[in-house]
Scaffold this active site. Structure first.
Site, mmCIF file in Angstrom:
data_model
loop_
_atom_site.group_PDB
_atom_site.id
_atom_site.type_symbol
_atom_site.label_atom_id
_atom_site.label_comp_id
_atom_site.label_asym_id
_atom_site.label_seq_id
_atom_site.Cartn_x
_atom_site.Cartn_y
_atom_site.Cartn_z
ATOM 1 N N PHE A 106 -0.046 -4.259 3.366
ATOM 2 C CA PHE A 106 0.102 -2.902 3.763
ATOM 3 C C PHE A 106 0.532 -1.588 3.631
ATOM 4 O O PHE A 106 0.211 -0.409 3.752
ATOM 5 C CB PHE A 106 -0.235 -2.986 5.638
ATOM 6 C CG PHE A 106 0.323 -2.865 6.567
ATOM 7 C CD1 PHE A 106 2.059 -2.398 6.543
ATOM 8 C CD2 PHE A 106 1.700 -4.239 6.639
ATOM 9 C CE1 PHE A 106 3.167 -1.905 7.597
ATOM 10 C CE2 PHE A 106 2.415 -4.893 6.964
ATOM 11 C CZ PHE A 106 3.651 -3.328 7.916
ATOM 12 N N LYS A 107 1.602 -2.191 3.575
ATOM 13 C CA LYS A 107 2.838 -1.517 3.160
ATOM 14 C C LYS A 107 2.506 -0.538 1.643
ATOM 15 O O LYS A 107 3.524 0.708 1.356
ATOM 16 C CB LYS A 107 3.961 -1.774 2.632
ATOM 17 C CG LYS A 107 4.197 -2.440 4.162
ATOM 18 C CD LYS A 107 5.252 -3.686 4.550
ATOM 19 C CE LYS A 107 5.555 -4.282 5.694
ATOM 20 N NZ LYS A 107 7.216 -4.203 5.520
#
Length: 449
Positions: A106-107
């Protein structure tokens, strides 16, 4: 837009200073001085919008005063070359899959956006010192390092130092930032994530080091890293609204350093119609204990199966406190009441994580990674009658292949983009957790392009 420090003792900063410095002079985290509500028309039409168009509207609300619209559009569309679908797992429980970016975590969004924003400021700054290298320091408990390293790989004028705890990240995660070379240096710290984070923060506060080199951070302490993650939650709402499932929506976020859920809370302040949030923890339960007692008592992190959440002193807790105290307007007790009225928590042991992964796979066929397992279980246990829940699946299960396969008895296929990292040669610098040793190493680095 001006940004102030959560500690309240540093001068206000514009966006460029907040991004380039990362941390305020008083060791506080930067906060935007106001959060504007998005117009009703945006939410009325959101279900028909693409992820990129949704993100542009949100980004304009955050950054539109400091970045021209054409430049911001380029930033957003260049960052979001992938989608983040919502997948039905079982009745009234959906997974928001945040792992479709370049490093399958997700980063990716925050890291890519920040890299491009720094590039924008460098290109458009009249005061940019030609030849001066920007040095990005980032501490990682797993996925941050790979996302930042790959987001900044090859970006001219920027060198990235990734600090990670020795032996406490998965082999695939480690390969994603130790095999790149070029402008990426991996530093293997003999300690835990909190030691890595402490080294980064100490570096920002060291006057001699800051005279030697221009430093910034790409951890979620940086406003340009955590704020773009709000894009996910607006997109999730849009997809759920398109399904007719958005009226009683609950969002559950696996949480470590609390940047991801913090971005969701900022989205809520912008008018995102989410009923409530759940912060899912592993055995590192500092925030969960705060919710129960009103007392925040950081402690040494514990190593778990969900290693990216192994944080004993989450930096972004300061932002959550500041947001709901309205920068000190409310007392500690009132602030706690405001937080607990919107956010609940859960905490799970390694054995509960294993149990949850097995149960979900057996009954639904959905493969959870250990972090997503915390989110799924917290949602399943916490969802109330009439509510629909979305939990974040924050990383592809193949990033934890050995763990997932041993728990589920599977043979998870490794996507080609992950397999390519595994073929590279590890390059890292081993250091103790002592700041003076870390400082001495950085002081020897060449800081010109």
């Amino acid at each position: 837009m001006q940004y102030y420090s959560t500690n309240g003792k540093a001068p206000k900063a514009d966006l460029k200073k907040a991004v380039v410095k990362g941390l305020a002079e008083d060791k506080g985290l930067y906060m935007p001085e106001r959060i504007e509500k998005l117009p009703k028309a945006f939410f009325d039409d959101i279900q028909g919008m693409r992820f990129q168009d949704i993100a542009f509207n949100v980004a304009a609300n955050f950054f539109g005063e400091d970045v021209d619209m054409d430049g911001l559009s380029d930033l957003v569309f260049d960052t979001l070359s992938f989608d983040c679908p919502v997948v039905k797992v079982e009745e009234n429980i959906y997974a928001l899959e945040l792992f479709h970016g370049p490093t399958l975590a997700f980063k990716d969004v925050g890291a890519r956006f920040m890299a491009r924003l720094l590039g924008y400021f460098t290109r458009n700054s009249r005061n940019n010192k030609k030849g001066q290298l920007i040095n990005v320091l980032v501490a990682t408990s797993g996925d941050t390092g790979s996302a930042v390293a790959n987001g900044f790989l090859g970006v001219e004028g920027i060198h990235v130092y990734v600090l990670y705890p020795k032996g406490k990240v998965s082999k695939i995660q480690e390969s994603q930032f130790t095999t790149l070379g070029q402008n990426i240096t991996a530093i293997e710290v003999d300690g835990v994530f909190d030691d890595c984070q402490a080294l980064v923060k100490a570096a920002f506060m060291d006057e001699e080091l800051n005279k030697h080199m221009r430093l910034t951070s790409a951890n979620s302490i940086n406003v340009a890293r955590f704020l773009p993650q709000a894009f996910y939650y607006f997109n999730a709402y849009a997809r759920m609204k398109a399904l007719g499932k958005s009226d009683e929506l609950v969002m559950c976020v696996p949480s470590g350093n609390f940047g991801n859920i913090c971005s969701a809370l900022f989205g809520h302040e912008m008018g995102l119609p989410v009923k409530r949030f759940i912060a899912a923890n592993n055995a590192n339960d500092v925030f969960y204990q705060y919710l129960q007692t009103g007392k925040y008592e950081p402690k040494a992190s514990i190593q778990t199966l969900a290693n990216a959440m192994d944080v004993g002193d989450p930096s972004n807790f300061a932002r959550i406190l500041n947001l709901y105290s309205q920068n000190g307007k409310y007392s500690a007790e009132e602030t706690h009441q405001r937080i607990t009225s919107l956010i609940s928590g859960a905490t799970y042991s390694d054995e509960q994580i294993r149990e949850t992964m097995r149960q979900c796979y057996k009954t639904t066929g959905y493969v959870l990674d250990p972090h997503g397992a915390c989110g799924y279980r917290a949602l399943k246990e916490g969802l109330q009658a009439g509510e629909v829940g979305v939990f974040c699946e924050t990383a592809h299960p193949a990033k934890f292949k050995d763990t997932v396969d041993s728990i589920l008895g599977t043979d998870i296929e490794i996507p080609e983009r992950l397999a390519a990292f595994m073929k590279g040669e590890k390059q890292s610098v081993e250091l103790p957790k002592d700041f003076q040793t870390f400082k001495a190493y950085l002081m020897k680095q060449v800081c010109k392009r």
